[in-house]
Design a protein around this motif. Structure first.
Motif, short mmCIF file in Angstrom:
data_model
loop_
_atom_site.label_atom_id
_atom_site.label_comp_id
_atom_site.label_asym_id
_atom_site.label_seq_id
_atom_site.Cartn_x
_atom_site.Cartn_y
_atom_site.Cartn_z
N LEU A 1 123.53 80.46 -34.85
CA LEU A 1 124.62 79.64 -34.39
C LEU A 1 125.81 79.57 -35.15
O LEU A 1 126.70 79.12 -34.63
CB LEU A 1 123.77 78.31 -34.18
CG LEU A 1 122.81 78.15 -33.15
CD1 LEU A 1 122.06 76.96 -33.39
CD2 LEU A 1 123.16 78.05 -31.70
N ASP A 2 125.37 79.85 -36.63
CA ASP A 2 126.83 79.86 -37.52
C ASP A 2 127.66 80.91 -36.97
O ASP A 2 128.94 80.69 -36.96
CB ASP A 2 126.19 80.08 -38.96
CG ASP A 2 126.04 78.82 -39.64
OD1 ASP A 2 126.47 77.84 -39.10
OD2 ASP A 2 125.23 79.18 -40.67
N ARG A 3 127.25 82.15 -36.55
CA ARG A 3 127.89 82.93 -36.14
C ARG A 3 128.64 83.03 -34.89
O ARG A 3 129.90 83.33 -34.79
CB ARG A 3 127.22 84.32 -36.25
CG ARG A 3 127.83 85.72 -35.60
CD ARG A 3 127.14 87.20 -35.47
NE ARG A 3 125.88 86.74 -35.17
CZ ARG A 3 125.54 86.81 -33.68
NH1 ARG A 3 126.58 86.87 -33.04
NH2 ARG A 3 124.27 86.64 -33.58
N ILE A 4 128.19 82.36 -34.01
CA ILE A 4 128.59 81.95 -32.69
C ILE A 4 129.78 80.84 -32.76
O ILE A 4 130.75 80.79 -32.41
CB ILE A 4 127.74 81.61 -31.67
CG1 ILE A 4 126.94 82.75 -31.23
CG2 ILE A 4 128.32 80.69 -30.55
CD1 ILE A 4 125.71 82.33 -30.45
N ALA A 5 129.36 79.64 -33.68
CA ALA A 5 130.32 78.80 -33.76
C ALA A 5 131.72 79.22 -34.66
O ALA A 5 132.81 78.80 -34.21
CB ALA A 5 129.82 77.73 -34.91
N GLN A 6 131.55 80.19 -35.44
CA GLN A 6 132.70 80.82 -36.09
C GLN A 6 133.61 81.67 -35.00
O GLN A 6 134.80 81.55 -34.99
CB GLN A 6 132.46 81.56 -37.16
CG GLN A 6 133.40 82.39 -38.11
CD GLN A 6 132.90 83.32 -39.04
OE1 GLN A 6 131.71 83.72 -39.20
NE2 GLN A 6 133.74 83.41 -40.25
N LEU B 1 128.50 77.85 -24.85
CA LEU B 1 127.36 77.84 -24.12
C LEU B 1 127.17 79.44 -23.62
O LEU B 1 126.18 80.14 -23.55
CB LEU B 1 127.48 77.05 -22.94
CG LEU B 1 127.48 75.56 -23.11
CD1 LEU B 1 127.53 74.82 -21.87
CD2 LEU B 1 126.10 75.11 -23.71
N GLN B 2 128.37 80.07 -23.40
CA GLN B 2 128.37 81.31 -22.85
C GLN B 2 127.70 82.16 -24.13
O GLN B 2 126.96 83.23 -23.88
CB GLN B 2 129.60 81.80 -22.51
CG GLN B 2 129.74 83.34 -21.73
CD GLN B 2 130.96 83.69 -21.13
OE1 GLN B 2 132.01 82.98 -21.55
NE2 GLN B 2 131.03 84.45 -20.09
N ALA B 3 128.34 82.16 -25.15
CA ALA B 3 127.81 83.07 -26.23
C ALA B 3 126.35 82.74 -26.71
O ALA B 3 125.59 83.75 -27.13
CB ALA B 3 128.68 82.81 -27.47
N ILE B 4 125.91 81.52 -26.72
CA ILE B 4 124.58 81.16 -26.97
C ILE B 4 123.50 81.85 -26.03
O ILE B 4 122.69 82.44 -26.40
CB ILE B 4 124.32 79.79 -27.07
CG1 ILE B 4 124.98 78.98 -28.22
CG2 ILE B 4 122.89 79.56 -26.93
CD1 ILE B 4 124.94 77.53 -28.30
N GLU B 5 123.90 81.84 -24.86
CA GLU B 5 123.00 82.45 -23.76
C GLU B 5 123.06 83.82 -23.59
O GLU B 5 122.15 84.52 -23.27
CB GLU B 5 123.39 81.64 -22.44
CG GLU B 5 122.96 80.36 -22.34
CD GLU B 5 121.57 79.90 -22.03
OE1 GLU B 5 121.08 81.11 -21.26
OE2 GLU B 5 120.95 79.06 -22.13
N SER B 6 124.39 84.61 -23.97
CA SER B 6 124.33 86.08 -23.70
C SER B 6 124.38 86.97 -24.99
O SER B 6 124.09 88.03 -24.87
CB SER B 6 125.75 86.15 -23.06
OG SER B 6 127.05 85.73 -23.88
N ASP B 7 124.35 86.18 -26.08
CA ASP B 7 124.46 87.11 -27.20
C ASP B 7 122.94 87.69 -27.60
O ASP B 7 122.80 88.65 -28.27
CB ASP B 7 125.12 86.63 -28.58
CG ASP B 7 126.54 86.43 -28.57
OD1 ASP B 7 127.16 86.79 -27.73
OD2 ASP B 7 127.22 85.97 -29.58
N SER B 8 121.99 86.90 -27.24
CA SER B 8 120.54 87.36 -27.41
C SER B 8 119.81 87.01 -26.28
O SER B 8 120.04 85.99 -25.50
CB SER B 8 119.85 86.72 -28.79
OG SER B 8 118.68 86.98 -28.57
N PRO B 9 118.97 87.93 -25.91
CA PRO B 9 118.14 87.67 -24.42
C PRO B 9 117.06 86.82 -24.72
O PRO B 9 116.36 86.35 -23.81
CB PRO B 9 117.64 88.98 -24.15
CG PRO B 9 117.78 89.92 -25.28
CD PRO B 9 118.95 89.31 -26.33
N VAL B 10 116.67 86.49 -26.10
CA VAL B 10 115.59 85.58 -26.31
C VAL B 10 116.02 84.19 -27.03
O VAL B 10 115.19 83.45 -27.62
CB VAL B 10 114.66 86.07 -27.31
CG1 VAL B 10 114.04 87.32 -26.66
CG2 VAL B 10 115.15 86.75 -28.72
#
Length: 106
Positions: free
Chosen positions: A12-17, A58-67
């Motif tokens: 989440l840190d990586r996505i937030a950045q 939301l798009q990054a959280i859902e698409s950066d990792s399939p799990v």
């Protein structure tokens, strides 16, 4: 799904950045075993986001990792600025349950 869960705080840190937001606090949930898998959860609250930031997050959280998935979402208009949103999210990831190796753990 692997034996090791995605480390949600780092993820989440990586996505937030990438999205340009700051996550002020992480609230880890309990790990729950469901059959052959373990569910790991994290709750976060963000304030003063634009609609585009929410969409990108939301798009990054859902698409950066399939799990990794968003399992709960609450949106409210910000009290001070009606053009901004306050967001509450619960994010979950999954890993394989490790078989117990003799005896009861504590």
């Amino acid at each position: 799904i692997g034996a090791e869960p995605v480390r949600l705080e780092s993820y989440l840190d990586r996505i937030a950045q990438k999205v340009g937001v700051t996550i002020p606090q992480y609230n880890p949930g309990q790990s729950v075993t469901k059959g052959a898998f373990v569910t790991h959860s994290m709750r976060i609250e963000l304030r003063d986001l634009t609609m585009n930031q929410v969409k990108d997050l939301l798009q990054a959280i859902e698409s950066d990792s399939p799990v990794v998935v968003v399992t709960s979402l609450s949106l409210n208009h910000n009290f001070r600025d009606r053009q901004k949103l306050d967001v509450k999210l619960q994010i979950e990831t999954y890993s394989q349950a490790v078989a117990a190796s003799g005896g009861k753990g504590g």
